[in-house]
Design a protein around this motif. Structure first.
Motif, PDB file in Angstrom:
ATOM      1  N   TYR A   1      -5.774 -10.688  -0.013  1.00  0.00           N
ATOM      2  CA  TYR A   1      -6.970 -10.212  -0.725  1.00  0.00           C
ATOM      3  C   TYR A   1      -7.917  -9.493   0.237  1.00  0.00           C
ATOM      4  O   TYR A   1      -8.320  -8.357  -0.017  1.00  0.00           O
ATOM      5  CB  TYR A   1      -7.677 -11.395  -1.390  1.00  0.00           C
ATOM      6  N   PHE A   2      -8.280 -10.155   1.327  1.00  0.00           N
ATOM      7  CA  PHE A   2      -9.248  -9.556   2.247  1.00  0.00           C
ATOM      8  C   PHE A   2      -8.665  -8.370   3.007  1.00  0.00           C
ATOM      9  O   PHE A   2      -9.357  -7.382   3.243  1.00  0.00           O
ATOM     10  CB  PHE A   2      -9.796 -10.605   3.209  1.00  0.00           C
ATOM     11  N   SER A   3      -7.389  -8.443   3.377  1.00  0.00           N
ATOM     12  CA  SER A   3      -6.812  -7.310   4.109  1.00  0.00           C
ATOM     13  C   SER A   3      -6.566  -6.118   3.199  1.00  0.00           C
ATOM     14  O   SER A   3      -6.683  -4.973   3.641  1.00  0.00           O
ATOM     15  CB  SER A   3      -5.529  -7.734   4.819  1.00  0.00           C
ATOM     16  N   THR A   4      -6.272  -6.337   1.917  1.00  0.00           N
ATOM     17  CA  THR A   4      -6.124  -5.222   0.985  1.00  0.00           C
ATOM     18  C   THR A   4      -7.464  -4.532   0.767  1.00  0.00           C
ATOM     19  O   THR A   4      -7.541  -3.302   0.721  1.00  0.00           O
ATOM     20  CB  THR A   4      -5.544  -5.704  -0.355  1.00  0.00           C
ATOM     21  N   ARG A   5      -8.532  -5.319   0.626  1.00  0.00           N
ATOM     22  CA  ARG A   5      -9.868  -4.720   0.475  1.00  0.00           C
ATOM     23  C   ARG A   5     -10.242  -3.897   1.702  1.00  0.00           C
ATOM     24  O   ARG A   5     -10.756  -2.779   1.587  1.00  0.00           O
ATOM     25  CB  ARG A   5     -10.909  -5.807   0.250  1.00  0.00           C
ATOM     26  N   LYS A   6      -9.972  -4.446   2.878  1.00  0.00           N
ATOM     27  CA  LYS A   6     -10.307  -3.730   4.111  1.00  0.00           C
ATOM     28  C   LYS A   6      -9.450  -2.473   4.273  1.00  0.00           C
ATOM     29  O   LYS A   6      -9.953  -1.419   4.670  1.00  0.00           O
ATOM     30  CB  LYS A   6     -10.102  -4.667   5.306  1.00  0.00           C
ATOM     31  N   LEU A   7      -8.176  -2.562   3.936  1.00  0.00           N
ATOM     32  CA  LEU A   7      -7.284  -1.405   4.036  1.00  0.00           C
ATOM     33  C   LEU A   7      -7.683  -0.320   3.051  1.00  0.00           C
ATOM     34  O   LEU A   7      -7.623   0.871   3.381  1.00  0.00           O
ATOM     35  CB  LEU A   7      -5.834  -1.845   3.796  1.00  0.00           C
ATOM     36  N   ASP A   8      -8.106  -0.692   1.858  1.00  0.00           N
ATOM     37  CA  ASP A   8      -8.561   0.304   0.889  1.00  0.00           C
ATOM     38  C   ASP A   8      -9.817   1.019   1.380  1.00  0.00           C
ATOM     39  O   ASP A   8      -9.963   2.224   1.175  1.00  0.00           O
ATOM     40  CB  ASP A   8      -8.820  -0.345  -0.472  1.00  0.00           C
ATOM     41  N   LYS A   9     -10.723   0.285   2.015  1.00  0.00           N
ATOM     42  CA  LYS A   9     -11.924   0.918   2.566  1.00  0.00           C
ATOM     43  C   LYS A   9     -11.570   1.874   3.695  1.00  0.00           C
ATOM     44  O   LYS A   9     -12.142   2.950   3.823  1.00  0.00           O
ATOM     45  CB  LYS A   9     -12.899  -0.135   3.083  1.00  0.00           C
ATOM     46  N   LEU A  10     -10.617   1.476   4.534  1.00  0.00           N
ATOM     47  CA  LEU A  10     -10.257   2.312   5.677  1.00  0.00           C
ATOM     48  C   LEU A  10      -9.467   3.552   5.278  1.00  0.00           C
ATOM     49  O   LEU A  10      -9.520   4.566   5.973  1.00  0.00           O
ATOM     50  CB  LEU A  10      -9.445   1.498   6.680  1.00  0.00           C
ATOM     51  N   THR A  11      -8.734   3.501   4.189  1.00  0.00           N
ATOM     52  CA  THR A  11      -7.915   4.646   3.782  1.00  0.00           C
ATOM     53  C   THR A  11      -8.594   5.519   2.746  1.00  0.00           C
ATOM     54  O   THR A  11      -8.017   6.508   2.317  1.00  0.00           O
ATOM     55  CB  THR A  11      -6.564   4.170   3.240  1.00  0.00           C
TER      56      THR A  11
ATOM     57  N   LYS B   1       0.834  -1.214   0.000  1.00  0.00           N
ATOM     58  CA  LYS B   1       0.000   0.000   0.000  1.00  0.00           C
ATOM     59  C   LYS B   1       0.860   1.252   0.000  1.00  0.00           C
ATOM     60  O   LYS B   1       0.555   2.232  -0.675  1.00  0.00           O
ATOM     61  CB  LYS B   1      -0.916  -0.024   1.225  1.00  0.00           C
TER      62      LYS B   1
END
Length: 108
Positions: free
Chosen positions: A90-100, A27
């Motif tokens: 995959y799941f942590s990248t999706r969650k990180l994109d939502k949070l940032t 990221k």
């Protein structure tokens, strides 16, 4: 038997933590890359950060079997990247994109 289970659990935790760290680094370093590219990079480089020191240690101890070690670590890296690295990245990248992803309505 309990020792084997403990070692496997520890290895799984280490692989998960290395993959989560690779997601964060992807990221930070790959800001303009798409989400899929960052997922792929994190799912490979997370487990690789754990397995490459093992390969270096194998090279230092027995250089004649380095090719076999390289093939073995490569096969293990592919297996671990698919089984552990990809779902976590995959799941942590999706969650990180939502949070940032900031919305302007938050600051109004």
């Amino acid at each position: 038997m309990a020792e084997i289970v403990a070692v496997l659990i520890l290895a799984a935790v280490v692989l998960v933590m290395a993959t989560l760290g690779a997601v964060l680094l992807a990221k930070l370093w790959m800001k303009t890359a798409s989400g899929g590219t960052r997922v792929l990079a994190a799912s490979v480089f997370g487990p690789a950060s754990v397995l490459i020191p093992i390969l270096i240690f194998g090279l230092a101890t027995d250089p004649e079997d380095f090719v076999y070690g390289l093939v073995g670590v490569g096969a293990i890296l592919v297996l671990v990247s698919v089984l552990v690295g990809f779902p976590i990245s995959y799941f942590s990248t999706r969650k990180l994109d939502k949070l940032t992803h900031f919305e302007l309505s938050t600051f109004e």
